[in-house]
Design a protein around this motif. Structure first.
Motif, mmCIF file in Angstrom:
data_model
loop_
_atom_site.group_PDB
_atom_site.id
_atom_site.type_symbol
_atom_site.label_atom_id
_atom_site.label_comp_id
_atom_site.label_asym_id
_atom_site.label_seq_id
_atom_site.Cartn_x
_atom_site.Cartn_y
_atom_site.Cartn_z
ATOM 1 N N GLU A 1 -7.917 -0.820 -4.401
ATOM 2 C CA GLU A 1 -7.171 0.361 -3.998
ATOM 3 C C GLU A 1 -5.734 0.246 -4.476
ATOM 4 O O GLU A 1 -5.072 -0.756 -4.242
ATOM 5 N N VAL A 2 -5.257 1.292 -5.143
ATOM 6 C CA VAL A 2 -3.874 1.313 -5.609
ATOM 7 C C VAL A 2 -2.929 1.398 -4.420
ATOM 8 O O VAL A 2 -3.138 2.185 -3.495
ATOM 9 N N GLN A 3 -1.912 0.566 -4.452
ATOM 10 C CA GLN A 3 -0.910 0.608 -3.392
ATOM 11 C C GLN A 3 0.486 0.525 -3.976
ATOM 12 O O GLN A 3 0.745 -0.275 -4.889
ATOM 13 N N LEU A 4 1.370 1.340 -3.458
ATOM 14 C CA LEU A 4 2.798 1.247 -3.720
ATOM 15 C C LEU A 4 3.459 1.105 -2.343
ATOM 16 O O LEU A 4 3.310 1.998 -1.498
ATOM 17 N N VAL A 24 3.946 -2.841 -6.405
ATOM 18 C CA VAL A 24 2.790 -2.091 -6.902
ATOM 19 C C VAL A 24 1.601 -3.030 -7.055
ATOM 20 O O VAL A 24 1.734 -4.117 -7.610
ATOM 21 N N LEU A 27 -2.681 -1.666 -10.173
ATOM 22 C CA LEU A 27 -2.345 -0.813 -11.312
ATOM 23 C C LEU A 27 -1.919 -1.714 -12.459
ATOM 24 O O LEU A 27 -1.282 -2.738 -12.217
ATOM 25 N N TYR A 32 2.684 1.810 -16.765
ATOM 26 C CA TYR A 32 3.042 2.946 -15.934
ATOM 27 C C TYR A 32 4.537 3.195 -15.876
ATOM 28 O O TYR A 32 5.348 2.268 -15.907
ATOM 29 N N ALA A 96 6.785 6.213 -6.853
ATOM 30 C CA ALA A 96 5.590 6.838 -7.391
ATOM 31 C C ALA A 96 5.351 6.332 -8.804
ATOM 32 O O ALA A 96 6.277 5.871 -9.475
ATOM 33 N N ASP A 98 2.898 6.850 -12.589
ATOM 34 C CA ASP A 98 1.936 7.559 -13.419
ATOM 35 C C ASP A 98 2.056 7.044 -14.840
ATOM 36 O O ASP A 98 3.062 6.431 -15.219
ATOM 37 N N GLY A 115 0.747 10.536 -10.009
ATOM 38 C CA GLY A 115 -0.563 10.438 -9.385
ATOM 39 C C GLY A 115 -0.623 9.520 -8.182
ATOM 40 O O GLY A 115 -1.486 9.669 -7.315
ATOM 41 N N TYR A 116 0.281 8.551 -8.121
ATOM 42 C CA TYR A 116 0.261 7.560 -7.036
ATOM 43 C C TYR A 116 1.606 7.531 -6.336
ATOM 44 O O TYR A 116 2.648 7.499 -6.995
ATOM 45 N N TRP A 117 1.555 7.489 -5.004
ATOM 46 C CA TRP A 117 2.764 7.527 -4.183
ATOM 47 C C TRP A 117 2.722 6.434 -3.117
ATOM 48 O O TRP A 117 1.649 6.084 -2.611
#
Length: 127
Positions: A1-4, A24, A27, A32, A96, A98, A115-117
């Motif tokens: 799972e992507v996490q920031l 991050v 990813l 990115y 974020a 992308d 796309g990711y936050w």
């Protein structure tokens, strides 16, 4: 799972400094564009600064000369060093991510939403 995951927010007096971190995971970090955004009460979310995979930096005019973004590939982390903070910098700050260095300005200005936050961290500038 992507996490920031953002950290480093808090309460600071006008003229003070803070450093925000965005770690991050899951990813390909070096592929990115990573950016910082903020949302103040009653205002739309706006881009603050972003850094591309090859190190190009874009920032909104209101923070130039005060905020500095940097990225550490060894730690998969992006930082936002904020100096000379002002009450108008008070907001929830989000990072974020992308793909597409060529779209960095579009991502910063939210013409293209990343796309990711992350979940955000509160920064309050007040005496």
């Amino acid at each position: 799972e992507v996490q920031l995951v953002e950290s480093g927010g808090g309460l600071v007096q006008p003229g003070g400094s803070l450093r925000l971190s965005c770690e991050v995971s899951e990813l390909p970090f070096d592929d990115y564009v990573i950016g910082w955004y903020r949302e103040a009460p009653g205002k739309e979310r706006e881009g603050v600064s972003c850094v591309t995979s090859d190190g190009n930096i874009y920032s909104t005019d209101s923070v130039k000369g005060r905020f500095t973004i940097s990225r550490d590939s060894a730690k998969n982390t992006v930082y936002l060093n904020m100096n000379d903070l002002r009450p108008e910098d008070t907001a929830v700050y989000y990072c974020a991510a992308d793909r597409g260095s060529s779209r960095a300005i579009q991502l910063l200005r939210l013409w293209v939403p990343p796309g990711y936050w992350g979940q955000g961290t509160q920064v309050t500038v007040s005496s």
